[in-house]
Enzyme design. Structure first.
Site, short mmCIF file in Angstrom:
data_model
loop_
_atom_site.label_atom_id
_atom_site.label_comp_id
_atom_site.label_asym_id
_atom_site.label_seq_id
_atom_site.Cartn_x
_atom_site.Cartn_y
_atom_site.Cartn_z
N HIS A 166 16.10 -0.31 -12.13
CA HIS A 166 15.20 -0.48 -13.28
C HIS A 166 13.84 -0.98 -12.82
O HIS A 166 13.58 -1.11 -11.62
CB HIS A 166 15.80 -1.48 -14.28
CG HIS A 166 16.96 -0.95 -15.05
ND1 HIS A 166 16.87 -0.52 -16.35
CD2 HIS A 166 18.26 -0.76 -14.69
CE1 HIS A 166 18.05 -0.10 -16.77
NE2 HIS A 166 18.91 -0.23 -15.78
N GLU A 223 16.15 -4.73 -10.56
CA GLU A 223 14.81 -4.64 -11.15
C GLU A 223 13.82 -4.65 -9.99
O GLU A 223 13.71 -5.63 -9.26
CB GLU A 223 14.56 -5.81 -12.09
CG GLU A 223 15.54 -5.92 -13.25
CD GLU A 223 15.19 -4.98 -14.41
OE1 GLU A 223 14.13 -4.34 -14.34
OE2 GLU A 223 15.98 -4.92 -15.36
#
Length: 442
Positions: A190, A280
């Protein structure tokens, strides 16, 4: 190392160097097909389904036996671009593919990894969202959701509360895909922060939510996996984003960061027997393409090292007295049992990710007493292989009744029904002690 293979590697065809830019669907497909054609002996390209708008959800498999599972070879996967506007992971996975195939036979580490692992790479789970981004923005873009305006990382069944949303084609495709392979370890990529987040994303008091966290029975392994990735990424380890967070050394428990219902990593862990974390990778969701080389530099070692962790712990097959492999047999570690028990696959295989130490494996067949086996995981994995431990049960004949009498766990909020479950499915003593340890020594 096989010298002949190294020599052959020098003669293998090369894929045209992948540029550092954002590749839209036609360009991405052309690249993947080119790789599959030029490296057909170690790759297999297939689509697991289609998006709302009919775009293929491509998966490239890299391995010495790319088209079929081989006994003893664990399955690993990377998935990116669930949110169409989080674009860095998509490009990193394309560069990872190029890196793997062009170094097979040339780099001993990569060659061993390909010999010992089937690596499934899905660069884009939400191709419609990616194509919908017109003017990239760091914080929010129209392409976050799929074409039906659903957030795919809130679209999976949830083990803690009812997630009564319409399952999207992309979600259904991934759920089906998970049933076709014995995935052991995974990560989804992500953007929008710099951190490795580990399960659970949702929770109940029994998993520690009263203390602002939600821990799995395998919390020690998950923290180790998250640290494995974050510790090799300098920006992630020191949290270079300009936002205040509670991240410690670049890792965080998902629920502790923010609760999330219907996420993919919890679904993988509970229903697919696959340990998954969320990576992330960028403060900016869709940074300028000029930044992509530095993202690759910062993440390359982490991406490779994380794949290698599929080989920690113990693996093997479960046999009856006639040495017939037994499928759908429950294989769990005492004191860290899962709410949906982990079972052998159709080849009688089991894979348990564990850190070094001594454990008792409990094998359960309906109508028989549990079979206990002690194992000791050595401090270092054995040359790209978990400890191999086959288990021979003292039963005669095939146990054909196992599948019918022991159905798979339904996709319902299993944890919300804890009070109605037997003691065997309640959170283990290990989980309680882990929670207590975190309370006392945070």
């Amino acid at each position: 190392m096989d010298c002949a293979r190294l020599w052959l590697g020098l003669l293998m065809p090369a894929v045209a160097a992948l540029d550092f830019s954002y590749h839209h669907q036609p360009e991405m497909e052309a690249f993947l097909k080119n790789v599959a054609q030029n490296y057909s002996s170690i790759t297999h390209l297939h689509s697991i389904g289609k998006s709302v708008q009919g775009r293929n959800l491509w998966v490239l498999v890299v391995g010495r036996s790319p088209r079929e599972h081989r006994i003893g070879i664990p399955e690993f996967k990377y998935v990116a671009n669930m949110h169409g506007d989080e674009a860095v992971g998509r490009e990193l996975l394309l560069h990872l593919i190029e890196y793997l195939v062009t170094r097979d036979g040339r780099d001993p580490e990569i060659t061993n990894l390909i010999n010992s692992t089937r690596i499934h790479i899905m660069p884009s789970m939400n191709p419609d969202g990616f194509e919908a981004v017109v003017k990239p923005d760091c914080f929010y873009n129209d392409g976050r959701d799929n074409s039906n305006l659903y957030d795919l990382n809130r679209n999976f069944p949830d083990a803690f509360e009812l997630n009564n949303v319409t399952r999207q084609p992309e979600t259904v495709a991934v759920m089906t895909w998970l049933t076709t392979e014995t995935f052991v370890l995974s990560a989804n990529l992500h953007g929008g922060a710099l951190v490795a987040s580990y399960p659970f994303d949702n929770g109940v008091p029994a998993t520690g939510t009263l203390y602002s966290r939600s821990l799995t029975p395998d919390d020690d392994v998950f923290q180790y996996l998250a640290n494995t990735y974050a510790s090799r990424n300098p920006d992630m380890k020191r949290n270079s984003c300009r936002i205040k967070t509670g991240f410690s050394n670049g890792i965080v428990n998902g629920y502790s960061w923010y609760p999330l219902k219907g996420g993919m990593q919890d679904y993988n862990y509970i229903w697919a027997q696959c340990f998954e974390i969320t990576l992330e990778l960028s403060c900016c969701k869709y940074p300028r393409k000029e930044k992509l080389p530095s993202f690759w530099k910062d993440n390359k070692d982490s991406l490779i090292e994380y794949i290698k962790q599929v080989h920690i712990g113990v693996k093997g097959q479960v046999f009856d007295q006639n040495e017939t492999p037994l499928s759908n047999v429950t294989v769990e570690v005492q004191d860290r049992k899962h709410i949906c028990p982990y079972r052998t696959n159709k080849f009688g295989e089991y894979y348990l990710l564990l850190l070094p130490g001594s454990y008792v494996i409990e094998v359960t067949v309906p109508g028989h007493d549990p079979h206990l086996t002690k194992v000791t995981i050595p401090p270092k994995s054995q040359n790209f292989s978990a400890l191999k431990k086959d288990i021979l049960l003292p039963f005669r004949g095939q146990l054909d009744h196992i599948t019918e009498s022991n159905p798979l766990c339904p996709r319902i909020p299993l944890y919300s029904e804890l009070q109605g479950h037997s003691a065997a499915t309640k959170p283990s003593l290990f989980l309680f002690l882990v929670i207590l340890f975190h309370i006392l020594f945070k």
